[in-house]
Design an enzyme around this catalytic site. Structure first.
Site, PDB file in Angstrom:
ATOM      1  N   ASP A 144       0.833  -1.205   0.064  1.00  0.00           N
ATOM      2  CA  ASP A 144       0.053  -0.093   0.025  1.00  0.00           C
ATOM      3  C   ASP A 144       0.845   1.024  -0.010  1.00  0.00           C
ATOM      4  O   ASP A 144       0.272   2.206   0.340  1.00  0.00           O
ATOM      5  CB  ASP A 144      -0.957   0.203   1.097  1.00  0.00           C
ATOM      6  CG  ASP A 144      -1.958  -1.210   1.080  1.00  0.00           C
ATOM      7  OD1 ASP A 144      -2.143  -1.607   0.019  1.00  0.00           O
ATOM      8  OD2 ASP A 144      -2.215  -1.608   2.337  1.00  0.00           O
ATOM      9  N   LYS A 161       1.758   2.072  -4.973  1.00  0.00           N
ATOM     10  CA  LYS A 161       2.399   1.433  -6.159  1.00  0.00           C
ATOM     11  C   LYS A 161       1.343   2.020  -7.461  1.00  0.00           C
ATOM     12  O   LYS A 161       2.149   2.164  -8.459  1.00  0.00           O
ATOM     13  CB  LYS A 161       2.390   0.010  -6.097  1.00  0.00           C
ATOM     14  CG  LYS A 161       3.612  -0.470  -5.147  1.00  0.00           C
ATOM     15  CD  LYS A 161       3.637  -1.770  -4.722  1.00  0.00           C
ATOM     16  CE  LYS A 161       2.432  -2.454  -4.071  1.00  0.00           C
ATOM     17  NZ  LYS A 161       1.984  -1.975  -2.924  1.00  0.00           N
ATOM     18  N   GLY A 209      -4.403  -4.228  -3.814  1.00  0.00           N
ATOM     19  CA  GLY A 209      -5.302  -3.416  -3.957  1.00  0.00           C
ATOM     20  C   GLY A 209      -4.914  -2.081  -4.440  1.00  0.00           C
ATOM     21  O   GLY A 209      -4.143  -1.488  -3.575  1.00  0.00           O
ATOM     22  N   HIS A 210      -4.774  -1.724  -5.707  1.00  0.00           N
ATOM     23  CA  HIS A 210      -3.881  -0.668  -6.291  1.00  0.00           C
ATOM     24  C   HIS A 210      -4.716   0.443  -6.544  1.00  0.00           C
ATOM     25  O   HIS A 210      -5.552   0.128  -7.479  1.00  0.00           O
ATOM     26  CB  HIS A 210      -3.031  -0.926  -7.430  1.00  0.00           C
ATOM     27  CG  HIS A 210      -2.008  -2.063  -6.892  1.00  0.00           C
ATOM     28  ND1 HIS A 210      -1.106  -2.648  -7.703  1.00  0.00           N
ATOM     29  CD2 HIS A 210      -1.753  -2.720  -5.854  1.00  0.00           C
ATOM     30  CE1 HIS A 210      -0.202  -3.753  -6.989  1.00  0.00           C
ATOM     31  NE2 HIS A 210      -0.658  -3.499  -5.927  1.00  0.00           N
ATOM     32  N   GLN A 244       1.989  -6.161  -3.139  1.00  0.00           N
ATOM     33  CA  GLN A 244       2.530  -6.389  -1.666  1.00  0.00           C
ATOM     34  C   GLN A 244       3.789  -5.467  -1.583  1.00  0.00           C
ATOM     35  O   GLN A 244       3.795  -4.370  -2.204  1.00  0.00           O
ATOM     36  CB  GLN A 244       2.803  -7.761  -1.349  1.00  0.00           C
ATOM     37  CG  GLN A 244       1.495  -8.224  -1.188  1.00  0.00           C
ATOM     38  CD  GLN A 244       0.869  -8.857  -2.527  1.00  0.00           C
ATOM     39  OE1 GLN A 244       1.616  -9.737  -3.201  1.00  0.00           O
ATOM     40  NE2 GLN A 244      -0.491  -8.731  -2.707  1.00  0.00           N
TER      41      GLN A 244
END
Ligand code: GDP
Ligand code: IMO
Ligand code: MG
Length: 428
Positions: free
Chosen positions: A13, A16, A40-41, A224
């Site tokens: 988080d 990225k 989750g991007h 990650q």
């Protein structure tokens, strides 16, 4: 040497998604290489908020081919859902725009049930996984009984393999004194998804190597972060894949001769979601202030699970380690705007464990849990930084803070983001 690898330098988080969105403007291929929909991007462009879990963030640029690499574990139902969601937002991903590796592994409903079950069994020692079935899918891969994405092309065989995997999963659940899976759990939905996804299946190793040998630009999108890496993270509080730069090579299937840049993304402070050590964690008002209330989409609540993230001062020890593990050539620092208004800021530059000084994180959990950060203090700043676009636009105290980050990990800071929007970037 046209490959760029982008990795999270902390616990995930880091921003990225927004960093990839910036770098992807000159990429031909943007490729995810590890993990699955535990990621989750977030990308915020032209007033639209995209939250991507399986698709690479760079796919939002029209000229890119998105690629889901061999090192990934893919839940076909979630991928179809994500494609539909994007289509609803006006982004239509045809097979010309996305390639799914035939060698990637499939997450089954059994993996998801077993992820939940093993977390429950761990009780207070739970990892705090995203419960997406990631660990169990990689266990099956390592045990050489996984189902690979290429099998979706033959739906009858795929359905048979899935039934067998569900039976095996049910037996494992029964052994844990838990309810088995319902008969044929979601097999029809998986078959439906397999038909939808088959046109996207490709030999991505050939595809990526042909592109690289022609001088194409490949951007490898890490998921990650370094401290969640199976080998190099704070084991056992890690994910089950290789999130670091080496994982891009094994996860995509190309050689190091092509790698030109390794870009680390680091938040200007620390966050972690789930269990495990976070040596610079702040409880109370300072931590709450870093986290935000949840009103803004960029506040520190998980993109995948919505869980509040634990927050703390920037950890320079971990950044130094991340620079080494990944061979970072440069750093992008995100969320500098969140630090505006603090009187004093701190960065950990070492740890003390039982009287001994550490410049790199100790490997054992017991030592990490007892690590006392050695802090350097910095003056805060009050001026709003969100409109800064040149380094000189930042207040002096902010410039000092950013410069020191680069010094601590001996890696040049290439960009600083001062807000979630595409344009809110300071280039150095
Ligand atoms: P990722 O998993 O590394 O892609 O990061 P996430 O998307 O899970 O979390 C990062 C969050 O921070 C997202 O909501 C981004 O929109 C937001 N973000 C990224 N950079 C900045 C920044 O410079 N300032 C602010 N305020 N938010 C940012
Ligand atoms: P992105 O790509 C933050 C964490 C989980 C848990 C541990 C293991 O958005 O940065 P898993 O479900 O992978 O078995 O969970 O890893 N985790 C993440 N934390 N960002 C992520 O992805 C994460 N993916 C997994 O919270 O602690
Ligand atoms: Mg995330």
């Amino acid at each position: 040497m046209p490959a760029t690898i982008l990795v999270g330098a902390q616990w995930g988080d880091e921003g990225k998604g927004r960093a990839v969105d910036w770098l992807a403007s000159s990429a031909n291929i943007v490729a995810r290489y590890s993990g699955g929909d535990n990621a989750g991007h977030t990308v915020f462009v032209r007033n639209q908020l995209f939250k991507l879990h399986l698709l690479p963030s760079g796919i939002l640029h029209q000229q890119t081919l998105g690629l889901l690499g061999s090192g990934m574990v893919i839940n076909p139902l979630r991928l179809v859902e994500e494609l539909d969601q994007l289509a609803g937002m006006g982004v239509h991903i045809t097979p010309e725009r996305l390639a799914i590796s035939t060698r990637a592994h499939i997450i089954t409903p059994a993996h998801i049930a077993l992820d939940g079950a093993s977390e429950k069994a761990l009780g207070s020692q739970a990892i705090g996984t995203t419960q997406r079935g990631i660990g169990p899918a990689y266990i099956d891969k390592a045990s050489r009984r996984g189902i690979r994405a290429g099998e979706m092309a033959d739906v009858e065989n795929f359905a048979e393999a899935l039934e067998a995997a569900l039976e095996r999963g049910s037996r494992a659940l029964k052994n844990m004194a838990l309810e088995p899976l319902p008969a044929h759990a979601q097999v029809a939905a998986y078959v439906h998804a397999a038909k939808r996804l088959s046109p996207y299946l490709r030999d991505t190793v050939q595809l990526i190597n042909e592109a690289l040998s022609r001088g194409g630009q490949v951007l490898c999108e890490g998921a990650q972060g370094t401290l969640l890496d199976l080998d190099h993270g704070s084991y056992p509080f890690v994910t089950s894949s290789s999130a670091t730069a080496g994982g891009a090579l094994t996860g995509l299937g190309f050689g190091p001769k092509y790698v030109e840049r390794v870009v680390g993304v680091a938040k200007a402070f620390s966050t972690r979601v789930g269990g495990g050590p976070l040596p610079t964690e702040l409880s109370g008002a300072l931590g709450d202030r870093l986290r935000g209330t949840g009103e803004n989409f960029w506040d520190e609540f998980g993109t995948t699970t919505g869980r509040p993230r634990r927050c703390g001062w920037l950890d320079g020890v971990m950044l130094r380690y991340a620079a080494a593990v990944n061979g970072l050539t440069e750093l992008i620092v995100t969320k500098l705007d969140i630090l505006t208004g603090f009187d004093e800021l701190k960065i950990a530059v070492g740890y003390k464990v039982g009287g001994q000084r550490y410049d790199y994180p100790p490997a054992t959990l017991a030592e990490l849990e007892h690590a006392q950060p050695v802090y350097e203090s910095f003056s805060g700043w009050r001026d709003d930084v969100r409109r800064a676009r040149d380094f000189g636009d930042l207040p002096r105290a902010a410039r000092d803070y950013v410069r020191r980050i680069g010094e601590i990990c001996a890696t040049p800071v290439r960009a600083v983001s001062v807000g979630p929007e595409r344009e809110q970037l300071v280039l150095l």
